[in-house]
Motif scaffolding. Structure first.
Motif, PDB file in Angstrom:
ATOM      1  N   THR A 246      28.988  59.136  67.249  1.00 44.33           N
ATOM      2  CA  THR A 246      30.067  59.714  66.441  1.00 44.33           C
ATOM      3  C   THR A 246      29.783  59.549  64.957  1.00 44.33           C
ATOM      4  O   THR A 246      30.039  60.458  64.149  1.00 44.33           O
ATOM      5  N   VAL A 247      29.243  58.405  64.580  1.00 41.13           N
ATOM      6  CA  VAL A 247      28.918  58.136  63.173  1.00 41.13           C
ATOM      7  C   VAL A 247      27.751  59.000  62.703  1.00 41.13           C
ATOM      8  O   VAL A 247      27.720  59.462  61.555  1.00 41.13           O
ATOM      9  N   ARG A 248      26.797  59.236  63.596  1.00 40.52           N
ATOM     10  CA  ARG A 248      25.590  60.001  63.240  1.00 40.52           C
ATOM     11  C   ARG A 248      25.947  61.426  62.817  1.00 40.52           C
ATOM     12  O   ARG A 248      26.824  62.065  63.399  1.00 40.52           O
ATOM     13  N   LEU A 249      25.250  61.942  61.790  1.00 36.54           N
ATOM     14  CA  LEU A 249      25.418  63.341  61.425  1.00 36.54           C
ATOM     15  C   LEU A 249      24.987  64.211  62.601  1.00 36.54           C
ATOM     16  O   LEU A 249      23.963  63.932  63.250  1.00 36.54           O
ATOM     17  N   PRO A 250      25.703  65.269  62.915  1.00 34.03           N
ATOM     18  CA  PRO A 250      25.495  65.989  64.177  1.00 34.03           C
ATOM     19  C   PRO A 250      24.141  66.658  64.348  1.00 34.03           C
ATOM     20  O   PRO A 250      23.653  66.785  65.461  1.00 34.03           O
ATOM     21  N   TYR A 251      23.519  67.117  63.267  1.00 37.13           N
ATOM     22  CA  TYR A 251      22.236  67.808  63.371  1.00 37.13           C
ATOM     23  C   TYR A 251      21.201  67.116  62.489  1.00 37.13           C
ATOM     24  O   TYR A 251      20.459  67.773  61.742  1.00 37.13           O
ATOM     25  N   ASN A 252      21.126  65.801  62.570  1.00 34.07           N
ATOM     26  CA  ASN A 252      20.313  65.066  61.594  1.00 34.07           C
ATOM     27  C   ASN A 252      18.807  65.246  61.779  1.00 34.07           C
ATOM     28  O   ASN A 252      18.063  65.315  60.810  1.00 34.07           O
ATOM     29  N   VAL A 253      18.322  65.319  63.014  1.00 36.08           N
ATOM     30  CA  VAL A 253      16.875  65.456  63.253  1.00 36.08           C
ATOM     31  C   VAL A 253      16.578  66.924  63.563  1.00 36.08           C
ATOM     32  O   VAL A 253      17.011  67.456  64.584  1.00 36.08           O
ATOM     33  N   ASN A 254      15.848  67.579  62.679  1.00 32.64           N
ATOM     34  CA  ASN A 254      15.640  69.022  62.835  1.00 32.64           C
ATOM     35  C   ASN A 254      14.699  69.346  63.996  1.00 32.64           C
ATOM     36  O   ASN A 254      14.003  68.465  64.519  1.00 32.64           O
ATOM     37  N   SER A 255      14.652  70.608  64.357  1.00 32.41           N
ATOM     38  CA  SER A 255      13.895  71.030  65.540  1.00 32.41           C
ATOM     39  C   SER A 255      12.404  70.762  65.412  1.00 32.41           C
ATOM     40  O   SER A 255      11.754  70.322  66.372  1.00 32.41           O
ATOM     41  N   LEU A 256      11.825  71.030  64.233  1.00 33.21           N
ATOM     42  CA  LEU A 256      10.393  70.793  64.060  1.00 33.21           C
ATOM     43  C   LEU A 256      10.072  69.310  64.178  1.00 33.21           C
ATOM     44  O   LEU A 256       9.038  68.937  64.746  1.00 33.21           O
TER      45      LEU A 256
END
Length: 355
Positions: A246-256
């Protein structure tokens, strides 16, 4: 602005290598100050990136990193739901500090260690308590346990430790954890664990399932050679895993980054070769220091911390001869990343010339 922010001493990242090289007018500059992988990145990563579907560039990445999550869980033999991904371990340090710290809380570290633990404690208006290492730079677990009070909310353990490279046994770490109140989090940073000679026996990866207040962290920046892609993760007990998602940003690690990390994880030969070459070169460095009676810490990482008369002058001499190593971590001490065989030999010759 919070008063704690106004008084901060910022973490100073490395200058871009090309910029520094141009400033110094050097034909070649080797950075051995940031503990990067001198052997590059697995070729499988380049292939995976080239094969990625760029028509998806306008879409958000998989927020749960499902493929990477499954691969990490299988590799580490852990519950997939216990994993929380982050943009390198820097973001994880931010998330943990934001979640567990408030004004007036205390954070304990075994000093010297990675400065960002203290930096983000200060941002949250918490107090940093530094417990000096033993004479051999190993953690003083007895003193660490004695420093714990009701105000202490977090204890950081970096294993192998940065900058010393020293490795603590799993038995000692678990014995310490058993002395820590459940209300105090024990955060174990294993960024360099792959380089330890007995990594499988040293890792605390299985402890979060056993202890609610234990977190273990890993990164793809070091042995996997993905420092530029910024992928890290932490393993939590089920009590905290969902909260941290919940604390983590929702899209923090990008696809590449996810694609690169998965390809790197699957290329076990590249990692094994990196670890073996590092161990061989590390042994050469210890022999070099022993023969010259130079004091150093026994390292289980991809760097060595050593004491040298006129340390800053030596570092400046090496810099102007094409080798950048780390200063400012302890007076009279330097940390050098273990490079390739050719660079290590050249660096040793320069040290001999300087002396």
């Amino acid at each position: 602005m919070k008063a704690s922010i106004e008084q901060l001493a910022a973490y100073v990242p490395e200058k871009p290598l090309a910029t520094l090289q141009a400033e110094l007018g050097l034909p070649r500059l080797v950075r051995l100050s940031a503990n990067e992988n001198p052997y590059g990145t697995s070729p499988a990563v380049a292939t995976a990136i080239k094969n990625w579907d760029f028509t998806q560039s306008n879409r958000y990445p998989d927020a749960d990193a499902q493929a990477l999550r499954a691969a990490v869980a299988k590799q580490q033999r852990i519950d997939p739901d216990s994993i929380v991904f982050s943009v390198g371990l820097d973001e994880m340090i931010v998330m943990l500090s934001r979640t567990f710290l408030g004004a007036g809380d205390q954070v304990i570290v075994s000093a010297p260690t990675f400065s960002e633990y203290g930096l983000h404690a200060e941002i949250e208006d918490a107090k940093l308590v530094s417990v000096p290492t033993l004479a051999n730079d190993h953690v003083d677990f007895k003193a660490l346990a004695a420093a714990i009070t009701p105000q202490v909310k977090m204890v950081w353990l970096c294993n192998p430790n940065n900058p010393t490279g020293t490795v603590e046994s799993l038995a000692d770490i678990e014995a310490f954890i058993q002395q820590v109140p459940q209300e105090t989090m024990v955060l174990i940073d294993e960024a360099y664990i792959d380089f330890a000679a007995d990594a499988a026996q040293v890792t605390a990866m299985q402890l979060p399932a056993k202890y609610e207040n234990v977190v273990v962290m890993r990164t793809f920046s070091k042995a996997y050679g993905l420092a530029n892609f910024r992928v890290g993760y932490a393993v939590f007990n089920q009590r905290y895993a969902a909260t941290m998602q919940t604390v983590r940003l929702p899209y923090n690690v990008n696809s590449l980054a996810q694609v690169a990390a998965l390809a790197a994880l699957n290329d076990t030969d590249f990692v094994a070769a990196t670890v073996q070459k590092n161990a061989t070169e590390r042994a050469k460095w210890t022999k070099f220091f022993d023969e010259r009676q130079i004091t150093y810490d026994q390292s289980g990482a991809n760097f060595i911390f050593f004491k040298y008369p006129d340390a800053d002058q030596l570092a400046d001499y090496l810099l102007h001869h094409g080798y950048l190593i780390r200063t400012g971590l302890r007076p009279g001490w330097l940390r050098l990343t273990i490079g390739t065989a050719a660079d290590n030999q050249a660096l040793q010759q320069l040290i001999d010339t300087f002396s």
